[in-house]
Design a protein around this motif. Structure first.
Motif, short mmCIF file in Angstrom:
data_model
loop_
_atom_site.label_atom_id
_atom_site.label_comp_id
_atom_site.label_asym_id
_atom_site.label_seq_id
_atom_site.Cartn_x
_atom_site.Cartn_y
_atom_site.Cartn_z
N UNK A 168 0.84 -1.19 0.00
CA UNK A 168 0.00 0.00 0.00
C UNK A 168 0.88 1.24 0.00
N UNK A 169 0.26 2.37 -0.36
CA UNK A 169 0.98 3.65 -0.36
C UNK A 169 0.04 4.74 0.08
N UNK A 170 0.61 5.78 0.67
CA UNK A 170 -0.16 6.95 1.09
C UNK A 170 0.09 8.08 0.11
N UNK A 171 -1.00 8.71 -0.33
CA UNK A 171 -0.93 9.77 -1.34
C UNK A 171 -1.37 11.09 -0.71
N UNK A 172 -0.57 12.12 -0.92
CA UNK A 172 -0.89 13.48 -0.47
C UNK A 172 -1.61 14.20 -1.61
N UNK A 173 -2.83 14.66 -1.36
CA UNK A 173 -3.61 15.33 -2.40
C UNK A 173 -3.13 16.76 -2.60
N UNK A 174 -3.37 17.28 -3.79
CA UNK A 174 -2.92 18.63 -4.11
C UNK A 174 -3.69 19.69 -3.31
N UNK A 175 -4.84 19.30 -2.71
CA UNK A 175 -5.61 20.25 -1.91
C UNK A 175 -5.10 20.36 -0.48
N UNK A 176 -4.13 19.52 -0.10
CA UNK A 176 -3.60 19.58 1.27
C UNK A 176 -2.83 20.88 1.48
N UNK A 177 -2.88 21.40 2.71
CA UNK A 177 -2.22 22.67 3.02
C UNK A 177 -0.72 22.61 2.81
N UNK A 178 -0.13 21.44 2.93
CA UNK A 178 1.32 21.32 2.82
C UNK A 178 1.79 21.03 1.39
N UNK A 179 0.87 20.95 0.46
CA UNK A 179 1.24 20.55 -0.90
C UNK A 179 1.31 21.78 -1.82
N UNK A 180 2.28 21.75 -2.72
CA UNK A 180 2.41 22.77 -3.75
C UNK A 180 2.86 22.14 -5.05
N UNK A 181 2.39 22.66 -6.16
CA UNK A 181 2.74 22.10 -7.46
C UNK A 181 3.00 23.23 -8.44
N UNK A 182 4.16 23.21 -9.12
CA UNK A 182 4.43 24.23 -10.14
C UNK A 182 3.47 24.07 -11.32
N UNK A 183 2.85 25.16 -11.72
CA UNK A 183 1.89 25.12 -12.83
C UNK A 183 2.20 26.26 -13.79
N UNK A 184 1.56 26.20 -14.93
CA UNK A 184 1.60 27.30 -15.90
C UNK A 184 0.20 27.45 -16.51
N UNK A 189 1.27 30.50 -20.92
CA UNK A 189 2.47 29.88 -20.35
C UNK A 189 3.06 30.65 -19.16
N UNK A 190 2.28 31.48 -18.51
CA UNK A 190 2.76 32.16 -17.30
C UNK A 190 2.86 31.14 -16.18
N UNK A 191 4.03 31.13 -15.50
CA UNK A 191 4.28 30.13 -14.47
C UNK A 191 3.99 30.68 -13.08
N UNK A 192 3.50 29.78 -12.22
CA UNK A 192 3.22 30.10 -10.82
C UNK A 192 3.15 28.80 -10.03
N UNK A 221 -1.96 23.89 -15.97
CA UNK A 221 -1.38 22.57 -16.21
C UNK A 221 -0.03 22.50 -15.51
N UNK A 222 0.41 21.27 -15.26
CA UNK A 222 1.71 21.10 -14.61
C UNK A 222 2.82 21.63 -15.52
N UNK A 223 3.76 22.35 -14.93
CA UNK A 223 4.83 22.97 -15.72
C UNK A 223 6.03 22.06 -15.89
N UNK A 224 6.15 21.04 -15.09
CA UNK A 224 7.29 20.14 -15.18
C UNK A 224 8.47 20.57 -14.33
N UNK A 225 8.41 21.77 -13.74
CA UNK A 225 9.49 22.22 -12.87
C UNK A 225 9.44 21.43 -11.57
N UNK A 232 2.42 19.29 -18.52
CA UNK A 232 1.27 19.32 -19.41
C UNK A 232 0.02 18.65 -18.91
N UNK A 233 -0.01 18.17 -17.67
CA UNK A 233 -1.21 17.51 -17.15
C UNK A 233 -2.12 18.53 -16.46
#
Length: 288
Positions: A168-184, A189-192, A221-225, A232-233
């Motif tokens: 089994x594995x535990x997954x941290x959702x992107x909505x969690x307060x401790x999670x961050x994901x580079x997007x554009x 194509x502005x990144x943040x 979308x995900x920037x890949x950084x 691109x997701x």
């Protein structure tokens, strides 16, 4: 005291006379068919009496038949009702299987880059901590899962693996307060960076200058950084942009594209250079 039966010929004489008369009538009827009309009249005369005599028996037979038929109908109705309940349960199960099959088809047919290894995982549990958004899936190190591995559903990015067990594995959702994901922004194509807000239906874009070209409805979308999530997701959709000059940055909020509150089947992705099979299984195969 004399009676009427003691008058006239004797009883023996009467018996002999009656017997001879009967034989004579039988012979006449047999030879000449003389009493056919009489028999017809007698049968017509006696038939109502016969009908009345057989009426109670017929009524009893009809009542018995009606009771038997009603009992059979009740038994048949109970049997059909039982079969209907069983078929309804099977139909509900088939509908659920069909929906799950459709979701799996959509998940496996999602836009994943060619050549990228992927695996379907199923949700096992949801963390009941209101301040944390984590889930448990039924894949672990035996299947090649690793920490930081990106997790998607059929809509977009769900989160990343934070702990790996054997099965089994535990997954941290992107909505969690401790999670961050580079997007554009897909439009320009502005990144943040999109961070979790602690709510399943909201993401926050931090440190966005007032001059940044971001609008409601923009797709993120995900920037890949960071080399965690492939580029691109789909991640989210901008829902509000508030530019308050009294604040140093604009307040931008987005909604996750993945259905974080309806997760059932998930997709685990591997990097392009990952082995086609789990490393643990390869090691076990080498052992004698």
């Amino acid at each position: 005291m004399d009676t009427i039966f003691t008058r006239g010929p004797s009883l023996v004489s009467r018996l002999v006379l009656a017997s001879l008369t009967s034989l004579l009538l039988i012979l006449l009827d047999h030879r000449l068919d003389s009493f056919s009309k009489a028999r017809l009249y007698l049968n017509s005369l006696v038939s109502p009496l016969q009908y009345m005599a057989s009426l109670p028996g017929d009524m009893l037979n009809q009542a018995s038949s009606a009771l038997t038929t009603q009992s059979q109908l009740l038994e048949r109705n109970a049997r059909l009702t039982h079969q209907n309940i069983l078929l309804s349960e099977q139909l509900q199960r088939f509908e659920m299987i069909k929906l799950e099959n459709d979701k799996l088809r959509t998940l496996l047919g999602s836009t994943v880059r060619p050549g990228v290894r992927k695996m379907v995982a199923e949700l096992m549990a949801v963390d009941n901590n209101p301040y944390s958004h984590q889930i448990m899936v039924d894949k672990g190190s035996l299947h090649g899962v690793f920490e930081g591995q990106p997790v998607l559903d059929d809509k977009g990015v769900v989160g990343q693996v934070m702990e790996v067990g054997t099965t089994t594995s535990r997954v941290l959702l992107i909505a969690d307060l401790t999670h961050g994901i580079p997007v554009r922004i897909l439009r320009n194509n502005v990144r943040m960076v999109a961070s979790g807000s602690g709510q399943l239906n909201q993401l926050i874009l931090n440190h966005v200058p007032h001059s940044t070209d971001v609008q409601e409805g923009d797709i993120l979308v995900s920037s890949g950084l960071g080399e965690v999530f492939p580029e691109g997701y789909p991640v989210g959709k901008v829902t509000s942009v508030l530019r308050d000059e009294s604040r140093p940055f604009a307040q931008v909020k987005a909604e996750p594209i993945a259905q974080l509150d309806r997760l059932k089947y998930l997709l685990l992705l591997w990097p392009a250079d990952a082995p086609s099979e789990p490393q643990l299984q390869q090691d076990e195969a080498v052992e004698p």
